[in-house]
Scaffold this active site. Structure first.
Site, PDB file in Angstrom:
ATOM      1  N   ASP A  31       0.827  -1.211   0.000  1.00 53.83           N
ATOM      2  CA  ASP A  31       0.000   0.000   0.000  1.00 53.83           C
ATOM      3  C   ASP A  31       0.863   1.263   0.000  1.00 53.83           C
ATOM      4  O   ASP A  31       1.986   1.248   0.507  1.00 53.83           O
ATOM      5  CB  ASP A  31      -0.924  -0.031   1.234  1.00 53.83           C
ATOM      6  CG  ASP A  31      -2.113   0.909   1.087  1.00 53.83           C
ATOM      7  OD1 ASP A  31      -2.351   1.422  -0.030  1.00 53.83           O
ATOM      8  OD2 ASP A  31      -2.798   1.135   2.102  1.00 53.83           O
ATOM      9  N   ARG A  35       0.173   7.701  -2.552  1.00 58.52           N
ATOM     10  CA  ARG A  35       0.746   8.756  -1.702  1.00 58.52           C
ATOM     11  C   ARG A  35       2.225   8.974  -2.004  1.00 58.52           C
ATOM     12  O   ARG A  35       2.722  10.095  -1.925  1.00 58.52           O
ATOM     13  CB  ARG A  35       0.523   8.415  -0.218  1.00 58.52           C
ATOM     14  CG  ARG A  35      -0.894   8.753   0.242  1.00 58.52           C
ATOM     15  CD  ARG A  35      -1.239   8.072   1.537  1.00 58.52           C
ATOM     16  NE  ARG A  35      -1.499   6.648   1.317  1.00 58.52           N
ATOM     17  CZ  ARG A  35      -1.551   5.741   2.281  1.00 58.52           C
ATOM     18  NH1 ARG A  35      -1.331   6.098   3.531  1.00 58.52           N
ATOM     19  NH2 ARG A  35      -1.820   4.493   1.983  1.00 58.52           N
ATOM     20  N   HIS A  48       2.355   3.466  -8.956  1.00 55.54           N
ATOM     21  CA  HIS A  48       2.131   2.037  -9.240  1.00 55.54           C
ATOM     22  C   HIS A  48       3.302   1.466 -10.036  1.00 55.54           C
ATOM     23  O   HIS A  48       3.720   0.335  -9.825  1.00 55.54           O
ATOM     24  CB  HIS A  48       0.825   1.840 -10.005  1.00 55.54           C
ATOM     25  CG  HIS A  48      -0.385   2.240  -9.213  1.00 55.54           C
ATOM     26  ND1 HIS A  48      -0.577   1.836  -7.911  1.00 55.54           N
ATOM     27  CD2 HIS A  48      -1.464   3.007  -9.532  1.00 55.54           C
ATOM     28  CE1 HIS A  48      -1.723   2.346  -7.466  1.00 55.54           C
ATOM     29  NE2 HIS A  48      -2.273   3.058  -8.424  1.00 55.54           N
ATOM     30  N   ASN A  79     -11.048  -2.353  -5.448  1.00 55.33           N
ATOM     31  CA  ASN A  79     -10.250  -1.376  -6.204  1.00 55.33           C
ATOM     32  C   ASN A  79     -10.889  -0.972  -7.541  1.00 55.33           C
ATOM     33  O   ASN A  79     -10.451  -0.006  -8.172  1.00 55.33           O
ATOM     34  CB  ASN A  79      -8.815  -1.883  -6.423  1.00 55.33           C
ATOM     35  CG  ASN A  79      -7.952  -1.847  -5.175  1.00 55.33           C
ATOM     36  OD1 ASN A  79      -7.062  -2.672  -4.986  1.00 55.33           O
ATOM     37  ND2 ASN A  79      -8.180  -0.868  -4.288  1.00 55.33           N
TER      38      ASN A  79
HETATM   39  C1  IPE Z   1      -5.569  -2.660  -0.222  1.00 60.68           C
HETATM   40  O1  IPE Z   1      -5.189  -1.338  -0.367  1.00 60.68           O
HETATM   41  C2  IPE Z   1      -5.547  -3.334  -1.553  1.00 60.68           C
HETATM   42  C3  IPE Z   1      -4.237  -3.539  -2.143  1.00 60.68           C
HETATM   43  C4  IPE Z   1      -3.075  -3.220  -1.625  1.00 60.68           C
HETATM   44  C5  IPE Z   1      -4.257  -4.169  -3.431  1.00 60.68           C
HETATM   45  P1  IPE Z   1      -6.267  -0.178  -0.520  1.00 60.68           P
HETATM   46  O2  IPE Z   1      -5.476   1.076  -0.674  1.00 60.68           O
HETATM   47  O3  IPE Z   1      -7.213  -0.497  -1.605  1.00 60.68           O
HETATM   48  O4  IPE Z   1      -7.037  -0.221   0.869  1.00 60.68           O
HETATM   49  P2  IPE Z   1      -7.897   0.865   1.605  1.00 60.68           P
HETATM   50  O5  IPE Z   1      -8.870   1.419   0.611  1.00 60.68           O
HETATM   51  O6  IPE Z   1      -6.944   1.926   2.080  1.00 60.68           O
HETATM   52  O7  IPE Z   1      -8.530   0.155   2.736  1.00 60.68           O
HETATM   53  C1  IPE Z   2      -1.519   0.273  -3.327  1.00 61.30           C
HETATM   54  O1  IPE Z   2      -1.325   1.630  -3.368  1.00 61.30           O
HETATM   55  C2  IPE Z   2      -1.779  -0.309  -4.688  1.00 61.30           C
HETATM   56  C3  IPE Z   2      -3.165  -0.742  -4.905  1.00 61.30           C
HETATM   57  C4  IPE Z   2      -4.114  -0.715  -4.032  1.00 61.30           C
HETATM   58  C5  IPE Z   2      -3.477  -1.252  -6.206  1.00 61.30           C
HETATM   59  P1  IPE Z   2      -2.529   2.662  -3.363  1.00 61.30           P
HETATM   60  O2  IPE Z   2      -2.885   2.963  -4.776  1.00 61.30           O
HETATM   61  O3  IPE Z   2      -3.641   2.184  -2.516  1.00 61.30           O
HETATM   62  O4  IPE Z   2      -1.825   3.917  -2.706  1.00 61.30           O
HETATM   63  P2  IPE Z   2      -2.474   4.936  -1.689  1.00 61.30           P
HETATM   64  O5  IPE Z   2      -3.010   4.127  -0.546  1.00 61.30           O
HETATM   65  O6  IPE Z   2      -3.545   5.656  -2.411  1.00 61.30           O
HETATM   66  O7  IPE Z   2      -1.339   5.802  -1.278  1.00 61.30           O
HETATM   67 MG    MG Z   3      -4.064   2.390  -0.562  1.00 58.63          MG
END
Ligand code: IPE
Ligand code: IPE
Ligand code: MG
Length: 251
Positions: A31, A35, A48, A79
């Protein structure tokens, strides 16, 4: 004799004894890509893309340390709520990752697997992952299990449906249902439960990840965003895991 594995940078070294209790199955909620990008005034997709490079590093290091199964949460069933362009980009990443790194994974004897509702993925994503699964199916090294369009509640719902179907067609009697019956119907069947769960980015929640399988796992959280997660962070998590006492309800 090589009895200690040292991280490359002396200044932030985390050493692991080879006879340490290395977690056999590590699951990671990767995660913080968005950010990471935002902090640099970059589009989320740049995060990503950078995160994909971390995947490569961490797979290599996990294999080196002796982890047997590495499950990576790549895309959740929730997602899909993200903007179309971001989802499209995320769906292209497995193809890009595998077209770049599949030869290395084959060399390293890694076996690629997928868990999640595969049929809802775009065709190009399915093709890329199927090719990787096929080309690595006889590899006997670390299992690299991508959770792609995975949601634990979706997984459990499917398990309940198939158990119900077996009862309906007479192949299963409700009195025979055991915990192992449920396990056999989960997407992780055949894999042991994760010993260690890591989540990056400072969020302290499961976000619908492996709710059944994580019942007795050790959790390790870090504020580091996934693109900044290094081999040394993995070692830190693994060495802290080795020091924990797991009691499973006993004394
Ligand atoms: C969890 O992260 C899913 C993955 C890392 C693939 P999210 O960023 O989607 O989770 P939330 O929305 O903060 O709970
Ligand atoms: C994790 O990073 C990747 C996926 C969930 C696919 P995020 O895209 O959730 O990154 P943040 O949480 O918005 O920073
Ligand atoms: Mg996230």
């Amino acid at each position: 004799m090589l009895d200690k594995l040292f991280f490359r940078k002396k200044s932030q070294e985390h050493k692991i004894d080879l006879d340490d209790n290395i977690p056999s199955h590590v699951a990671i909620i990767m995660d913080g890509n968005g950010r990471w990008a935002k902090k640099r005034a970059l589009p989320r997709i740049a995060g990503h893309h950078e995160g994909m490079k971390t995947v490569r590093k961490i797979v290599k290091e996990s294999n080196f340390i002796g982890i047997k199964v590495l499950t990576l949460y790549a895309f959740s069933t929730e997602n899909w709520k993200r903007p179309r362009e971001e989802v499209d980009f995320l769906m292209k990443l497995p193809g890009e990752f595998l077209s770049t790194f599949l030869p290395d994974l084959i060399k390293e004897n890694v076996q690629v697997r997928i868990m999640g509702k595969k049929e809802l993925l775009p065709l190009h994503t399915i093709k890329a992952v199927d090719q990787a699964i096929e080309q690595t199916k006889n590899n006997s090294g670390m299992i690299l299990n991508f959770a792609l369009n995975y949601g634990s509640r979706d997984e459990m719902t499917s398990a309940v449906k198939s158990i119900a179907a077996e009862i309906k067609n007479g192949t299963l009697d409700p009195s025979q249902i055991k915990e192992s019956t449920i396990e056999e119907h989960l997407m992780t069947h055949g894999l042991k439960d994760p010993d260690l769960l890591i989540r990056t980015s400072g969020e302290v929640r499961l976000s619908n990840f492996m709710l059944w399988q994580l019942a007795y796992s050790e959790f390790w959280f870090t504020d580091v965003y996934w693109p900044d997660f290094s081999e040394n962070h993995l070692r830190e998590a693994v060495s802290q895991f080795a020091q924990r006492g797991r009691r499973y309800g006993g004394v």
